[in-house]
Write a protein that holds these residues in place. Structure first.
Motif, PDB file in Angstrom:
ATOM      1  N   THR A 100       0.838  -1.201   0.000  1.00 28.76           N
ATOM      2  CA  THR A 100       0.000   0.000   0.000  1.00 28.76           C
ATOM      3  C   THR A 100       0.873   1.251   0.000  1.00 28.76           C
ATOM      4  O   THR A 100       0.584   2.216  -0.706  1.00 28.76           O
ATOM      5  CB  THR A 100      -0.953  -0.001   1.209  1.00 28.76           C
ATOM      6  N   ALA A 101       1.941   1.241   0.788  1.00 32.52           N
ATOM      7  CA  ALA A 101       2.859   2.387   0.815  1.00 32.52           C
ATOM      8  C   ALA A 101       3.499   2.606  -0.557  1.00 32.52           C
ATOM      9  O   ALA A 101       3.612   3.751  -1.025  1.00 32.52           O
ATOM     10  CB  ALA A 101       3.922   2.186   1.884  1.00 32.52           C
ATOM     11  N   ALA A 102       3.899   1.536  -1.223  1.00 28.00           N
ATOM     12  CA  ALA A 102       4.504   1.654  -2.551  1.00 28.00           C
ATOM     13  C   ALA A 102       3.497   2.216  -3.551  1.00 28.00           C
ATOM     14  O   ALA A 102       3.832   3.083  -4.368  1.00 28.00           O
ATOM     15  CB  ALA A 102       5.016   0.290  -3.016  1.00 28.00           C
ATOM     16  N   TYR A 103       2.246   1.752  -3.480  1.00 29.31           N
ATOM     17  CA  TYR A 103       1.202   2.257  -4.377  1.00 29.31           C
ATOM     18  C   TYR A 103       0.934   3.738  -4.102  1.00 29.31           C
ATOM     19  O   TYR A 103       0.787   4.532  -5.030  1.00 29.31           O
ATOM     20  CB  TYR A 103      -0.085   1.439  -4.213  1.00 29.31           C
ATOM     21  N   CYS A 104       0.879   4.106  -2.833  1.00 27.60           N
ATOM     22  CA  CYS A 104       0.650   5.503  -2.459  1.00 27.60           C
ATOM     23  C   CYS A 104       1.764   6.390  -3.001  1.00 27.60           C
ATOM     24  O   CYS A 104       1.508   7.446  -3.592  1.00 27.60           O
ATOM     25  CB  CYS A 104       0.540   5.621  -0.944  1.00 27.60           C
ATOM     26  N   ASP A 105       3.010   5.952  -2.836  1.00 23.67           N
ATOM     27  CA  ASP A 105       4.160   6.715  -3.344  1.00 23.67           C
ATOM     28  C   ASP A 105       4.101   6.856  -4.866  1.00 23.67           C
ATOM     29  O   ASP A 105       4.337   7.943  -5.407  1.00 23.67           O
ATOM     30  CB  ASP A 105       5.475   6.053  -2.935  1.00 23.67           C
ATOM     31  N   SER A 106       3.796   5.766  -5.569  1.00 25.62           N
ATOM     32  CA  SER A 106       3.740   5.836  -7.034  1.00 25.62           C
ATOM     33  C   SER A 106       2.584   6.730  -7.490  1.00 25.62           C
ATOM     34  O   SER A 106       2.719   7.443  -8.482  1.00 25.62           O
ATOM     35  CB  SER A 106       3.642   4.446  -7.657  1.00 25.62           C
ATOM     36  N   SER A 107       1.476   6.719  -6.755  1.00 22.37           N
ATOM     37  CA  SER A 107       0.353   7.604  -7.090  1.00 22.37           C
ATOM     38  C   SER A 107       0.753   9.062  -6.932  1.00 22.37           C
ATOM     39  O   SER A 107       0.410   9.910  -7.775  1.00 22.37           O
ATOM     40  CB  SER A 107      -0.858   7.301  -6.208  1.00 22.37           C
ATOM     41  N   HIS A 108       1.475   9.373  -5.857  1.00 30.44           N
ATOM     42  CA  HIS A 108       1.954  10.743  -5.653  1.00 30.44           C
ATOM     43  C   HIS A 108       2.874  11.174  -6.799  1.00 30.44           C
ATOM     44  O   HIS A 108       2.735  12.278  -7.341  1.00 30.44           O
ATOM     45  CB  HIS A 108       2.703  10.875  -4.319  1.00 30.44           C
ATOM     46  N   ARG A 109       3.811  10.310  -7.180  1.00 31.20           N
ATOM     47  CA  ARG A 109       4.737  10.625  -8.271  1.00 31.20           C
ATOM     48  C   ARG A 109       3.976  10.868  -9.580  1.00 31.20           C
ATOM     49  O   ARG A 109       4.224  11.853 -10.282  1.00 31.20           O
ATOM     50  CB  ARG A 109       5.755   9.500  -8.458  1.00 31.20           C
ATOM     51  N   ARG A 110       3.049   9.956  -9.892  1.00 29.77           N
ATOM     52  CA  ARG A 110       2.274  10.105 -11.130  1.00 29.77           C
ATOM     53  C   ARG A 110       1.431  11.368 -11.115  1.00 29.77           C
ATOM     54  O   ARG A 110       1.283  12.023 -12.145  1.00 29.77           O
ATOM     55  CB  ARG A 110       1.372   8.888 -11.344  1.00 29.77           C
ATOM     56  N   SER A 111       0.897  11.715  -9.944  1.00 33.46           N
ATOM     57  CA  SER A 111       0.051  12.918  -9.875  1.00 33.46           C
ATOM     58  C   SER A 111       0.854  14.175 -10.203  1.00 33.46           C
ATOM     59  O   SER A 111       0.327  15.098 -10.823  1.00 33.46           O
ATOM     60  CB  SER A 111      -0.603  13.040  -8.492  1.00 33.46           C
ATOM     61  N   VAL A 112       2.125  14.198  -9.804  1.00 36.23           N
ATOM     62  CA  VAL A 112       2.987  15.341 -10.121  1.00 36.23           C
ATOM     63  C   VAL A 112       3.382  15.311 -11.598  1.00 36.23           C
ATOM     64  O   VAL A 112       3.271  16.317 -12.304  1.00 36.23           O
ATOM     65  CB  VAL A 112       4.238  15.348  -9.199  1.00 36.23           C
ATOM     66  N   GLU A 113       3.826  14.140 -12.059  1.00 38.82           N
ATOM     67  CA  GLU A 113       4.284  14.009 -13.447  1.00 38.82           C
ATOM     68  C   GLU A 113       3.174  14.291 -14.456  1.00 38.82           C
ATOM     69  O   GLU A 113       3.409  14.881 -15.509  1.00 38.82           O
ATOM     70  CB  GLU A 113       4.837  12.600 -13.688  1.00 38.82           C
ATOM     71  N   GLU A 114       1.946  13.864 -14.129  1.00 38.95           N
ATOM     72  CA  GLU A 114       0.827  13.987 -15.068  1.00 38.95           C
ATOM     73  C   GLU A 114      -0.125  15.119 -14.707  1.00 38.95           C
ATOM     74  O   GLU A 114      -1.187  15.247 -15.318  1.00 38.95           O
ATOM     75  CB  GLU A 114       0.085  12.653 -15.135  1.00 38.95           C
ATOM     76  N   ASP A 115       0.238  15.903 -13.704  1.00 42.14           N
ATOM     77  CA  ASP A 115      -0.544  17.068 -13.275  1.00 42.14           C
ATOM     78  C   ASP A 115      -2.008  16.703 -12.964  1.00 42.14           C
ATOM     79  O   ASP A 115      -2.946  17.288 -13.496  1.00 42.14           O
ATOM     80  CB  ASP A 115      -0.482  18.174 -14.341  1.00 42.14           C
ATOM     81  N   TRP A 116      -2.176  15.704 -12.097  1.00 43.58           N
ATOM     82  CA  TRP A 116      -3.513  15.271 -11.700  1.00 43.58           C
ATOM     83  C   TRP A 116      -4.172  16.303 -10.802  1.00 43.58           C
ATOM     84  O   TRP A 116      -3.510  17.001 -10.024  1.00 43.58           O
ATOM     85  CB  TRP A 116      -3.448  13.964 -10.900  1.00 43.58           C
ATOM     86  N   SER A 117      -5.479  16.312 -10.847  1.00 50.35           N
ATOM     87  CA  SER A 117      -6.252  17.125  -9.899  1.00 50.35           C
ATOM     88  C   SER A 117      -6.325  16.369  -8.571  1.00 50.35           C
ATOM     89  O   SER A 117      -6.007  15.171  -8.503  1.00 50.35           O
ATOM     90  CB  SER A 117      -7.668  17.358 -10.433  1.00 50.35           C
ATOM     91  N   THR A 118      -6.762  17.052  -7.548  1.00 50.36           N
ATOM     92  CA  THR A 118      -6.941  16.413  -6.241  1.00 50.36           C
ATOM     93  C   THR A 118      -7.923  15.255  -6.352  1.00 50.36           C
ATOM     94  O   THR A 118      -7.717  14.201  -5.758  1.00 50.36           O
ATOM     95  CB  THR A 118      -7.442  17.444  -5.203  1.00 50.36           C
TER      96      THR A 118
END
Length: 175
Positions: A124-142
């Protein structure tokens, strides 16, 4: 051994912490909280702190009360022995910033022994970290980031297996 009671809820581990404590045990314990960061689950007899490696994805908390000692399941990441006293017979599952996630009515007040086990913590921690990275790289909304957290493919699970050992002792000095 027979299962007497079971309670389950989800909680957000803000600051990585979820607490379980007796309804009248209001004061926390900084030393035990610090220990939970290395031991994953740490208690002082009245408070139990569960330490997640992430702070954004809901975790599953299950409390099972048995009629006697239990062996930990084999498909877990870790286990810690614990003692938890509940003078009220109510255990609160608390999210540090957000307040109570739920309350379990124990079969009776008193002192319980058991173990805390966990699984899905690292994934779960790894998924959370990858989601954070992708949100920055792909400019996700909240909203997109929250939707990704809700789709986590692994459930982070903490289970408390408890069994009654004795009545609470009256402490004459506290009166």
């Amino acid at each position: 051994m027979s299962l007497i009671a079971e309670y389950s809820t989800t909680a957000r581990p803000h600051r990585g912490i979820v607490q379980v404590y007796d309804a009248n045990a209001y004061l926390g314990d900084d030393e035990t909280l610090a220990r939970s960061r290395t031991e994953v689950a740490a208690g002082n007899g009245y408070h139990l702190y569960l330490h997640s490696l992430q702070a954004d994805i809901q975790v599953q908390i299950t409390i099972k009360v048995w009629d006697g000692p239990q062996k930990p399941p084999e498909d877990i990441e870790g286990t810690v022995h614990l003692t938890l006293e509940s003078e009220t017979g109510q255990l609160v599952v608390n999210q540090l910033t957000y307040g109570p996630a739920g309350i379990m009515e124990l079969p009776r007040p008193g002192v319980y022994e058991g173990q805390a086990t966990w699984s899905g913590r690292d994934a779960t921690a790894a998924y959370c970290d990858s989601s954070h990275r992708r949100s920055v790289e792909e400019d996700w909304s909240t909203e997109q980031l929250r939707a990704a957290w809700e789709q986590c493919p692994v459930a982070e699970q903490y289970t408390l297996a408890l069994w009654f050992v004795r009545e609470s002792e009256d402490d004459e000095d506290e009166r």
